[in-house]
Design a protein around this motif. Sequence first.
Motif, mmCIF file in Angstrom:
data_model
loop_
_atom_site.group_PDB
_atom_site.id
_atom_site.type_symbol
_atom_site.label_atom_id
_atom_site.label_comp_id
_atom_site.label_asym_id
_atom_site.label_seq_id
_atom_site.Cartn_x
_atom_site.Cartn_y
_atom_site.Cartn_z
ATOM 1 N N LYS A 11 -52.796 -4.860 3.166
ATOM 2 C CA LYS A 11 -53.651 -5.958 3.615
ATOM 3 C C LYS A 11 -53.229 -6.391 5.012
ATOM 4 O O LYS A 11 -52.030 -6.484 5.292
ATOM 5 N N GLY A 12 -54.203 -6.682 5.851
ATOM 6 C CA GLY A 12 -53.882 -7.216 7.176
ATOM 7 C C GLY A 12 -53.678 -8.723 7.106
ATOM 8 O O GLY A 12 -54.168 -9.377 6.183
ATOM 9 N N GLY A 13 -52.919 -9.238 8.048
ATOM 10 C CA GLY A 13 -52.794 -10.688 8.169
ATOM 11 C C GLY A 13 -51.954 -11.376 7.122
ATOM 12 O O GLY A 13 -52.075 -12.583 6.918
ATOM 13 N N VAL A 14 -51.082 -10.633 6.446
ATOM 14 C CA VAL A 14 -50.264 -11.256 5.402
ATOM 15 C C VAL A 14 -48.866 -11.668 5.895
ATOM 16 O O VAL A 14 -48.097 -12.257 5.145
ATOM 17 N N GLY A 15 -48.558 -11.320 7.151
ATOM 18 C CA GLY A 15 -47.259 -11.704 7.695
ATOM 19 C C GLY A 15 -46.261 -10.558 7.840
ATOM 20 O O GLY A 15 -45.062 -10.808 8.012
#
Length: 253
Positions: A11-15
């Motif tokens: 997943k993108g944008g999870v840190g």
Amino acid sequence: MAYVLAVANQKGGVGKTTTAVNLAANLATGKRRVMLVDLDPQGNATSSLGIDKQNIPVSMYDVLLAGQDVANAVLETNRPNLFLLPALPDLAQAELDLVHQQRREYTLQRLLAKVDAEVVIIDCPPALGLLTVNALTAADAVLIPVQAEYFALEGLSQLLQTIQLVKSGLNAKLEIFGVVLTMYTKRTLLSDQVKSEVTQHFGNKLFETVIPRNIRLAEAPSYGKTIQEHDKWSKGARAYKALAKEVVHRANI
Ligand SMILES: Nc1ncnc2c1ncn2[C@@H]1O[C@H](COP(=O)(O)OP(=O)(O)O)[C@@H](O)[C@H]1O
Ligand SMILES: [Mg+2]
């Protein structure tokens, strides 16, 4: 040989990048020689350390696929003990070009064997393609950031399946190092639900340290700074410092 930790979640944008950069920076302050490997064509880890992308002679694509010596790609970051193997947009092509390589899953592992560092942190791209498989094949362990939001666990079974496949076929020593909750908002029902759900699935693999949602963490990359450099008293800085401590303890490095 260095201890190699892959930071992965498709997943993108999870840190992932925030965690890879600030973990690497914290570990480097402890006198360990740390190599941060930017394995995402977006090159966010590279920018986050303030590296000017116009000025990178040799990057990850060149060492993975164009026969360049890995030593030529290593950048100093102006921080003691913290080094970077940078990524440029051409790394996206590696996902395709690696397909034709012999022992294509081991390409990164072969390179890292020549890297002079005690700890290697790999910032993976938001996909489960050959780049991430290379990272998992090269790694001792994988650290999974999970964003505290609805559907947090959705898609994680795919990641776990990939880890299992790599473990059974390519890299028997691979283990799940831990799961870290990111962008956590304290005392909201949602955050608490996500936390208990993750605990149910991962038990003691869940790090005690939780990374709060913190605006300072979001700002730091735009200044090319780590969170310690941007605001060392922020909640985000304290959280990543605590996470690094836990990591050192767990990995025994
Ligand atoms: N704990 C946090 N609090 C606030 N913003 C965060 C936090 N962690 C990451 N961000 C921001 O969220 C976005 C996605 O984070 P990033 O680390 O780039 O995720 P990934 O690498 O998984 O795509 C970035 O803009 C980043 O600055
Ligand atoms: Mg990223």
